[in-house]
Structure formats: structure tokens, C-alpha cells
Design a protein around this motif. Sequence first.
Motif, PDB file in Angstrom:
ATOM      1  N   GLY A 121      69.526  50.037  78.539  1.00 31.21           N
ATOM      2  CA  GLY A 121      68.204  49.474  78.263  1.00 31.21           C
ATOM      3  C   GLY A 121      67.306  49.325  79.473  1.00 31.21           C
ATOM      4  N   THR A 122      67.652  49.959  80.593  1.00 32.57           N
ATOM      5  CA  THR A 122      66.847  49.773  81.797  1.00 32.57           C
ATOM      6  C   THR A 122      65.835  50.884  82.022  1.00 32.57           C
ATOM      7  OG1 THR A 122      68.587  50.819  83.125  1.00 32.57           O
ATOM      8  CG2 THR A 122      68.624  48.414  82.953  1.00 32.57           C
ATOM      9  N   SER A 123      65.829  51.907  81.174  1.00 33.54           N
ATOM     10  CA  SER A 123      64.839  52.987  81.289  1.00 33.54           C
ATOM     11  C   SER A 123      64.690  53.672  79.943  1.00 33.54           C
ATOM     12  CB  SER A 123      65.259  54.016  82.359  1.00 33.54           C
ATOM     13  OG  SER A 123      66.427  54.706  81.955  1.00 33.54           O
ATOM     14  N   GLY A 124      63.690  54.524  79.854  1.00 31.34           N
ATOM     15  CA  GLY A 124      63.522  55.367  78.680  1.00 31.34           C
ATOM     16  C   GLY A 124      63.428  54.622  77.363  1.00 31.34           C
TER      17      GLY A 124
ATOM     18  N   VAL B 184      69.671  43.540  78.417  1.00 24.44           N
ATOM     19  CA  VAL B 184      69.828  44.987  78.559  1.00 24.44           C
ATOM     20  C   VAL B 184      70.884  45.280  79.616  1.00 24.44           C
ATOM     21  CG1 VAL B 184      67.420  45.427  77.925  1.00 24.44           C
ATOM     22  CG2 VAL B 184      68.048  45.270  80.343  1.00 24.44           C
ATOM     23  N   THR B 185      71.509  46.450  79.485  1.00 23.28           N
ATOM     24  CA  THR B 185      72.447  46.902  80.508  1.00 23.28           C
ATOM     25  C   THR B 185      71.991  48.244  81.060  1.00 23.28           C
ATOM     26  OG1 THR B 185      73.913  48.182  79.034  1.00 23.28           O
ATOM     27  CG2 THR B 185      74.341  45.819  79.257  1.00 23.28           C
ATOM     28  N   GLY B 186      72.401  48.514  82.286  1.00 22.03           N
ATOM     29  CA  GLY B 186      72.159  49.799  82.919  1.00 22.03           C
ATOM     30  C   GLY B 186      73.234  50.044  83.950  1.00 22.03           C
ATOM     31  N   GLN B 187      73.486  51.306  84.245  1.00 22.07           N
ATOM     32  CA  GLN B 187      74.555  51.635  85.189  1.00 22.07           C
ATOM     33  C   GLN B 187      74.055  51.795  86.619  1.00 22.07           C
ATOM     34  OE1 GLN B 187      76.703  55.233  84.274  1.00 22.07           O
ATOM     35  NE2 GLN B 187      78.038  55.060  86.058  1.00 22.07           N
ATOM     36  N   ARG B 188      72.947  52.492  86.804  1.00 22.10           N
ATOM     37  CA  ARG B 188      72.495  52.824  88.154  1.00 22.10           C
ATOM     38  C   ARG B 188      71.772  51.636  88.790  1.00 22.10           C
ATOM     39  NH1 ARG B 188      68.647  56.050  88.238  1.00 22.10           N
ATOM     40  NH2 ARG B 188      68.136  56.064  86.011  1.00 22.10           N
ATOM     41  N   THR B 189      72.100  51.379  90.042  1.00 24.47           N
ATOM     42  CA  THR B 189      71.531  50.232  90.749  1.00 24.47           C
ATOM     43  C   THR B 189      70.017  50.299  90.792  1.00 24.47           C
ATOM     44  OG1 THR B 189      73.513  49.992  92.120  1.00 24.47           O
ATOM     45  CG2 THR B 189      71.489  48.983  92.942  1.00 24.47           C
ATOM     46  N   GLU B 190      69.466  51.487  91.072  1.00 24.63           N
ATOM     47  CA  GLU B 190      68.009  51.601  91.183  1.00 24.63           C
ATOM     48  C   GLU B 190      67.321  51.331  89.847  1.00 24.63           C
ATOM     49  OE1 GLU B 190      69.687  55.899  91.069  1.00 24.63           O
ATOM     50  OE2 GLU B 190      70.250  53.914  91.816  1.00 24.63           O
ATOM     51  N   SER B 191      67.939  51.778  88.748  1.00 30.62           N
ATOM     52  CA  SER B 191      67.365  51.542  87.429  1.00 30.62           C
ATOM     53  C   SER B 191      67.421  50.059  87.066  1.00 30.62           C
ATOM     54  CB  SER B 191      68.111  52.377  86.383  1.00 30.62           C
ATOM     55  OG  SER B 191      67.582  52.156  85.099  1.00 30.62           O
TER      56      SER B 191
ATOM     57  N   VAL C  67      69.032  41.198  82.556  1.00 32.49           N
ATOM     58  CA  VAL C  67      69.321  42.573  82.968  1.00 32.49           C
ATOM     59  C   VAL C  67      70.670  42.593  83.671  1.00 32.49           C
ATOM     60  CG1 VAL C  67      68.542  44.565  84.290  1.00 32.49           C
ATOM     61  CG2 VAL C  67      66.859  43.040  83.233  1.00 32.49           C
ATOM     62  N   LEU C  68      71.616  43.335  83.108  1.00 32.08           N
ATOM     63  CA  LEU C  68      72.986  43.363  83.611  1.00 32.08           C
ATOM     64  C   LEU C  68      73.375  44.773  84.027  1.00 32.08           C
ATOM     65  CD1 LEU C  68      74.617  41.211  80.786  1.00 32.08           C
ATOM     66  CD2 LEU C  68      73.936  40.429  83.065  1.00 32.08           C
ATOM     67  N   GLN C  69      74.074  44.879  85.132  1.00 36.69           N
ATOM     68  CA  GLN C  69      74.588  46.182  85.557  1.00 36.69           C
ATOM     69  C   GLN C  69      75.988  46.356  84.990  1.00 36.69           C
ATOM     70  OE1 GLN C  69      74.311  46.961  89.748  1.00 36.69           O
ATOM     71  NE2 GLN C  69      74.744  49.133  89.486  1.00 36.69           N
TER      72      GLN C  69
END
Length: 248
Positions: A11-14, A32-39, A53-55
Motif C-alpha cells: 500500500g505504499t505506492s501505485g 499499509v505495508t511496503g517492502q522497499r525502504t524508499e517506498s 505505514v509498516l515495512q
Amino acid sequence: MSARTVLITGGTSGIGKAAAEALHSRGYGVAVTGQRTESVTRAREELPGDVLVLQADARSLADTDKVVAEVGARFGSLTTLFLNAGVSLPMTLENCDEAAYDEVFAVNTKGQFFTLAKALPLLSDGASVIVTVGIGATRSLPGNSVAAGSHGAMLAMIPTLALELAPRRIRINAVSPGFTDTPMTRTALGTASDDVAATMEAMAEQNPFGRLGRPEDIAGTVAFLASDEAAYVTGQEIVVSGGAGLAI
């Protein structure tokens, strides 16, 4: 239901980020979760301040356990789960790679399935589960057989999962975007084209609506499936593609 809450994986992009914005604007508590640190860093800067926002790596069940624990601590329960985390690594029989194959299925199939299983105790009765699949699961796209198989596996599970969840009135449906202008789409196209912009323009010209999808197009369908207006819809797939794939 009381307060509406949603967990969006990827959920951190697109599409996931657009869905986060759409549901937040409708009063949802959003994680939301995302894998990439920059995202993840960008999402924390650009999404509303109260969005959690969780990695997390969608392939890791340990990460999923941590996400479920943090979301439970923040919200207590979930009224919507949007399983949107996904990866696209184009490959053919001639250039297939075992590690890439395993990664695609680990994210798109295993990760989605176990996130649902682990989040199930948080889901309220009458909740909505939405799974991103994509039209590539049922239509021929060169180099897409592995990604199609991984998404198609989830699509095949949905009718059975719908019956398993029905006693609690939990709905599960798939949303299948056509080609959509997202960072993942641009990255995938970049593996096969030196001019991504020209490739996307050519693809847009072939679409019956004359354009590619926008993340907001998909987010609107997600918001519908999460809403009370879709309270009697389960086990279905909604294709959001501007008519792509209809011609013979």
C-alpha cells in the motif's frame, strides 16, 4: 459495523497507495505495508499523518505476524483487508529462473494466502476481503506465464474461500486491473523495453478507451467492494481494464 478500518498490503505506492487515500477520505482508519525502504519512507511523507505505514516483506510469515500484531494494537479489528502486495518478474521458458519463480509465488500466492489466514481473527463479521489479481491471470501476455500462474492460483481459491468465510458474512472478491500506470508496471516494462514511455503510449493506443488505467480507477472499485453497497457480493472478480482483452 463500528469504525471502519483497513489493512492494505503493498500500500505504499501505485494502486495500494491510491486505495489508502480513497478509503482514508471516506473515514477509514488505514494501515499499509511496503517492502522497499524508499517506498515506505515516501508513503510516510505523502499519506495522511494518521495512516499506519509498516515495512514488511510479503514473503515472510514472521513479518506478517508483526504486521497483524501492530494493526491489532492500533485498530483492534479490521472491516476491510486489501491483499494488494504483488511482484511481476517477466520470464519465458527460455529465460526462466528458479529463484525468480519462487519469489513470484512467494509474494503473489503464499504471501496473500497466509496474510488472510493470519489476519482472520482481526476481521469483523461482515468484513470485506479484496484480492488484486489482474487480467493477465486469464489472458495471454508474453512473458507472463509465471505471474499469471501465481495470481491465477489466488483467483481459483476465491470461490472456495468465499464459502468458508460466508458463515461470518465475510466477503472475498478479486479486482483485476488491466495495464495500469504504476511504478511496478514501469519497472516490468523496463526489463523488455529501452523506451518505457513509448511502450506505454503504444499500449494506451490499443486500449478501447485510449488510455492506460490509473491507480485511482482501481481504487474506486476497491472502495465499492469495501462498502455496504457490495454487502451481497462475494466470490467474484471485477475486471477494471477499460475494455482491454475483450476483442477477438
